[in-house]
Design a protein around this motif. Structure first.
Motif, PDB file in Angstrom:
ATOM      1  N   ARG A   1     -31.540  -2.679 -15.690  1.00 52.35           N
ATOM      2  CA  ARG A   1     -30.947  -1.386 -15.303  1.00 52.35           C
ATOM      3  C   ARG A   1     -29.955  -1.582 -14.153  1.00 52.35           C
ATOM      4  NH1 ARG A   1     -30.921   2.685 -18.628  1.00 52.35           N
ATOM      5  NH2 ARG A   1     -30.931   4.201 -16.959  1.00 52.35           N
ATOM      6  N   LEU A   2     -29.088  -2.597 -14.303  1.00 50.47           N
ATOM      7  CA  LEU A   2     -28.120  -2.954 -13.270  1.00 50.47           C
ATOM      8  C   LEU A   2     -26.702  -2.795 -13.805  1.00 50.47           C
ATOM      9  CD1 LEU A   2     -27.528  -4.185 -10.454  1.00 50.47           C
ATOM     10  CD2 LEU A   2     -27.619  -6.433 -11.552  1.00 50.47           C
ATOM     11  N   ALA A   3     -25.896  -2.027 -13.096  1.00 49.87           N
ATOM     12  CA  ALA A   3     -24.484  -1.837 -13.424  1.00 49.87           C
ATOM     13  C   ALA A   3     -23.667  -2.674 -12.442  1.00 49.87           C
ATOM     14  CB  ALA A   3     -24.102  -0.368 -13.301  1.00 49.87           C
ATOM     15  N   VAL A   4     -22.759  -3.487 -12.973  1.00 46.22           N
ATOM     16  CA  VAL A   4     -21.959  -4.390 -12.140  1.00 46.22           C
ATOM     17  C   VAL A   4     -20.487  -4.002 -12.225  1.00 46.22           C
ATOM     18  CG1 VAL A   4     -21.302  -6.797 -11.722  1.00 46.22           C
ATOM     19  CG2 VAL A   4     -23.622  -6.255 -12.526  1.00 46.22           C
ATOM     20  N   PHE A   5     -19.879  -3.865 -11.059  1.00 48.08           N
ATOM     21  CA  PHE A   5     -18.450  -3.593 -10.939  1.00 48.08           C
ATOM     22  C   PHE A   5     -17.816  -4.771 -10.218  1.00 48.08           C
ATOM     23  CE2 PHE A   5     -20.445   0.549 -11.113  1.00 48.08           C
ATOM     24  CZ  PHE A   5     -19.574   1.325 -11.871  1.00 48.08           C
ATOM     25  N   VAL A   6     -16.756  -5.332 -10.781  1.00 43.84           N
ATOM     26  CA  VAL A   6     -15.997  -6.384 -10.110  1.00 43.84           C
ATOM     27  C   VAL A   6     -14.754  -5.719  -9.540  1.00 43.84           C
ATOM     28  CG1 VAL A   6     -14.831  -8.604 -10.359  1.00 43.84           C
ATOM     29  CG2 VAL A   6     -16.848  -8.097 -11.769  1.00 43.84           C
ATOM     30  N   ASP A   7     -14.716  -5.601  -8.220  1.00 41.40           N
ATOM     31  CA  ASP A   7     -13.637  -4.884  -7.550  1.00 41.40           C
ATOM     32  C   ASP A   7     -12.539  -5.845  -7.110  1.00 41.40           C
ATOM     33  OD1 ASP A   7     -14.958  -2.484  -7.826  1.00 41.40           O
ATOM     34  OD2 ASP A   7     -15.836  -2.541  -5.820  1.00 41.40           O
ATOM     35  N   GLY A   8     -11.313  -5.520  -7.497  1.00 39.95           N
ATOM     36  CA  GLY A   8     -10.157  -6.301  -7.082  1.00 39.95           C
ATOM     37  C   GLY A   8      -9.890  -6.105  -5.601  1.00 39.95           C
ATOM     38  N   CYS A   9      -9.582  -7.176  -4.907  1.00 42.61           N
ATOM     39  CA  CYS A   9      -9.376  -7.115  -3.456  1.00 42.61           C
ATOM     40  C   CYS A   9      -8.258  -6.148  -3.086  1.00 42.61           C
ATOM     41  CB  CYS A   9      -9.068  -8.510  -2.921  1.00 42.61           C
ATOM     42  SG  CYS A   9     -10.491  -9.618  -3.012  1.00 42.61           S
ATOM     43  N   PHE A  10      -7.149  -6.178  -3.805  1.00 38.44           N
ATOM     44  CA  PHE A  10      -6.021  -5.307  -3.484  1.00 38.44           C
ATOM     45  C   PHE A  10      -6.346  -3.847  -3.773  1.00 38.44           C
ATOM     46  CE2 PHE A  10      -2.186  -3.023  -4.853  1.00 38.44           C
ATOM     47  CZ  PHE A  10      -1.410  -3.143  -3.717  1.00 38.44           C
ATOM     48  N   TRP A  11      -6.819  -3.564  -4.975  1.00 37.70           N
ATOM     49  CA  TRP A  11      -6.991  -2.182  -5.426  1.00 37.70           C
ATOM     50  C   TRP A  11      -8.144  -1.453  -4.773  1.00 37.70           C
ATOM     51  CZ3 TRP A  11      -2.884  -0.430  -7.518  1.00 37.70           C
ATOM     52  CH2 TRP A  11      -2.046  -1.291  -8.224  1.00 37.70           C
ATOM     53  N   HIS A  12      -9.155  -2.202  -4.325  1.00 36.96           N
ATOM     54  CA  HIS A  12     -10.347  -1.554  -3.786  1.00 36.96           C
ATOM     55  C   HIS A  12     -10.527  -1.792  -2.289  1.00 36.96           C
ATOM     56  CE1 HIS A  12     -11.813  -0.304  -7.760  1.00 36.96           C
ATOM     57  NE2 HIS A  12     -11.163  -1.375  -8.159  1.00 36.96           N
ATOM     58  N   GLY A  13      -9.578  -2.467  -1.654  1.00 33.94           N
ATOM     59  CA  GLY A  13      -9.588  -2.600  -0.197  1.00 33.94           C
ATOM     60  C   GLY A  13     -10.619  -3.561   0.355  1.00 33.94           C
TER      61      GLY A  13
ATOM     62  N   ARG B   1      -3.891  -4.571   5.434  1.00 40.11           N
ATOM     63  CA  ARG B   1      -4.216  -4.256   6.827  1.00 40.11           C
ATOM     64  C   ARG B   1      -3.097  -3.517   7.542  1.00 40.11           C
ATOM     65  NH1 ARG B   1      -6.849 -10.027   7.694  1.00 40.11           N
ATOM     66  NH2 ARG B   1      -8.826  -9.543   6.705  1.00 40.11           N
ATOM     67  N   THR B   2      -1.924  -3.504   6.948  1.00 40.22           N
ATOM     68  CA  THR B   2      -0.785  -2.838   7.580  1.00 40.22           C
ATOM     69  C   THR B   2      -0.497  -1.539   6.842  1.00 40.22           C
ATOM     70  OG1 THR B   2       0.768  -4.047   6.165  1.00 40.22           O
ATOM     71  CG2 THR B   2       0.240  -5.031   8.303  1.00 40.22           C
ATOM     72  N   PRO B   3       0.122  -0.595   7.523  1.00 43.87           N
ATOM     73  CA  PRO B   3       0.457   0.665   6.853  1.00 43.87           C
ATOM     74  C   PRO B   3       1.456   0.427   5.721  1.00 43.87           C
ATOM     75  CG  PRO B   3       0.731   0.841   9.235  1.00 43.87           C
ATOM     76  CD  PRO B   3       0.481  -0.598   8.927  1.00 43.87           C
ATOM     77  N   TRP B   4       1.399   1.285   4.732  1.00 45.75           N
ATOM     78  CA  TRP B   4       2.337   1.212   3.621  1.00 45.75           C
ATOM     79  C   TRP B   4       3.739   1.571   4.115  1.00 45.75           C
ATOM     80  CZ3 TRP B   4       0.758  -0.876  -0.788  1.00 45.75           C
ATOM     81  CH2 TRP B   4      -0.609  -0.913  -1.029  1.00 45.75           C
TER      82      TRP B   4
ATOM     83  N   GLY C   1       8.098   1.939   2.685  1.00 45.16           N
ATOM     84  CA  GLY C   1       8.947   2.130   1.525  1.00 45.16           C
ATOM     85  C   GLY C   1       8.885   3.539   0.989  1.00 45.16           C
ATOM     86  N   PRO C   2       9.601   3.770  -0.103  1.00 48.11           N
ATOM     87  CA  PRO C   2       9.716   5.132  -0.635  1.00 48.11           C
ATOM     88  C   PRO C   2       8.410   5.683  -1.192  1.00 48.11           C
ATOM     89  CG  PRO C   2      10.747   3.567  -2.131  1.00 48.11           C
ATOM     90  CD  PRO C   2      10.382   2.805  -0.882  1.00 48.11           C
ATOM     91  N   ASN C   3       7.463   4.805  -1.527  1.00 48.68           N
ATOM     92  CA  ASN C   3       6.201   5.249  -2.123  1.00 48.68           C
ATOM     93  C   ASN C   3       5.015   5.125  -1.167  1.00 48.68           C
ATOM     94  OD1 ASN C   3       7.383   5.787  -4.683  1.00 48.68           O
ATOM     95  ND2 ASN C   3       7.425   3.595  -5.066  1.00 48.68           N
ATOM     96  N   ALA C   4       5.278   4.971   0.120  1.00 55.11           N
ATOM     97  CA  ALA C   4       4.217   4.708   1.090  1.00 55.11           C
ATOM     98  C   ALA C   4       3.105   5.752   1.039  1.00 55.11           C
ATOM     99  CB  ALA C   4       4.807   4.627   2.496  1.00 55.11           C
ATOM    100  N   GLU C   5       3.468   7.008   1.063  1.00 53.76           N
ATOM    101  CA  GLU C   5       2.468   8.077   1.049  1.00 53.76           C
ATOM    102  C   GLU C   5       1.674   8.066  -0.265  1.00 53.76           C
ATOM    103  OE1 GLU C   5       2.334  12.939   1.389  1.00 53.76           O
ATOM    104  OE2 GLU C   5       4.144  11.881   1.993  1.00 53.76           O
ATOM    105  N   LEU C   6       2.354   7.779  -1.363  1.00 49.15           N
ATOM    106  CA  LEU C   6       1.692   7.737  -2.670  1.00 49.15           C
ATOM    107  C   LEU C   6       0.696   6.582  -2.749  1.00 49.15           C
ATOM    108  CD1 LEU C   6       4.870   8.478  -4.753  1.00 49.15           C
ATOM    109  CD2 LEU C   6       2.900   9.968  -4.534  1.00 49.15           C
ATOM    110  N   TRP C   7       1.077   5.412  -2.196  1.00 48.14           N
ATOM    111  CA  TRP C   7       0.172   4.263  -2.208  1.00 48.14           C
ATOM    112  C   TRP C   7      -1.067   4.542  -1.367  1.00 48.14           C
ATOM    113  CZ3 TRP C   7      -0.342   0.689  -5.549  1.00 48.14           C
ATOM    114  CH2 TRP C   7       0.754   0.213  -6.260  1.00 48.14           C
ATOM    115  N   ALA C   8      -0.868   5.100  -0.189  1.00 43.93           N
ATOM    116  CA  ALA C   8      -2.004   5.407   0.677  1.00 43.93           C
ATOM    117  C   ALA C   8      -2.954   6.390  -0.017  1.00 43.93           C
ATOM    118  CB  ALA C   8      -1.508   5.981   2.003  1.00 43.93           C
ATOM    119  N   ASP C   9      -2.393   7.388  -0.673  1.00 45.21           N
ATOM    120  CA  ASP C   9      -3.196   8.369  -1.396  1.00 45.21           C
ATOM    121  C   ASP C   9      -3.936   7.718  -2.558  1.00 45.21           C
ATOM    122  OD1 ASP C   9      -4.041  11.126  -1.792  1.00 45.21           O
ATOM    123  OD2 ASP C   9      -2.794  11.067  -3.602  1.00 45.21           O
ATOM    124  N   LYS C  10      -3.263   6.832  -3.284  1.00 39.03           N
ATOM    125  CA  LYS C  10      -3.890   6.151  -4.416  1.00 39.03           C
ATOM    126  C   LYS C  10      -5.084   5.314  -3.962  1.00 39.03           C
ATOM    127  CE  LYS C  10      -3.307   3.097  -8.297  1.00 39.03           C
ATOM    128  NZ  LYS C  10      -4.457   3.741  -8.900  1.00 39.03           N
TER     129      LYS C  10
END
Length: 135
Positions: A59-71, A78-81, A83-92
């Motif tokens: 009864r074990l669920a395993v998630f492999v989290d990508g370092c970039f996408w899941h922080g 480690r640095t703020p986003w 460029g033109p999509n900075a706010e969108l990346w932070a929100d994502k």
């Protein structure tokens, strides 16, 4: 309201990224199988909760989290986003974290234990991560 994505040359490669069966995920599954674990791939435990694989007998669920996408605390951004999509990346990235917490809660409500492993851990020692999963 957050704006619209602006296409940039730096982000073009992200459109073709894999979402399932990534190399760390496949590497970990091979190690788990070699160690005697048997699993099911990408089962939908609840709406909004699809682990990378589950071990039904445990009864074990395993998630492999990508370092970039899941922080990843070690390899995540480690640095703020910028460029033109900075706010969108932070929100994502914020939404990714919220989705991870929600998926954990949904799996646990269904009676599953949840284990999240970082991509970097799998790449460094797939057999060791597999052993942790199977104990």
């Amino acid at each position: 309201m957050v704006g619209k994505w602006v296409s940039t040359s730096e982000g073009r490669h992200l459109a073709k990224r894999r979402k399932t069966n990534t190399s760390p995920e496949v590497e970990l599954r091979k190690a788990v199988h070699a160690a005697g674990g048997r699993f099911r791939l990408h089962p939908r435990l609840a709406k909004g909760c699809t682990p990378d694989f589950v071990l039904p007998s445990r009864r074990l669920a395993v998630f492999v989290d990508g370092c970039f996408w899941h922080g990843c605390p070690e390899h995540g951004r480690r640095t703020p986003w910028t460029g033109p999509n900075a706010e969108l990346w932070a929100d994502k990235m914020r939404r990714n974290t919220e989705r991870d917490h929600r998926a954990n809660a949904l799996a646990e409500e269904q009676g599953w234990r949840v284990m999240r492993v970082w991509e970097c851990s799998v790449r460094a020692d797939p057999a060791g991560v597999a052993a942790r999963i199977l104990t």
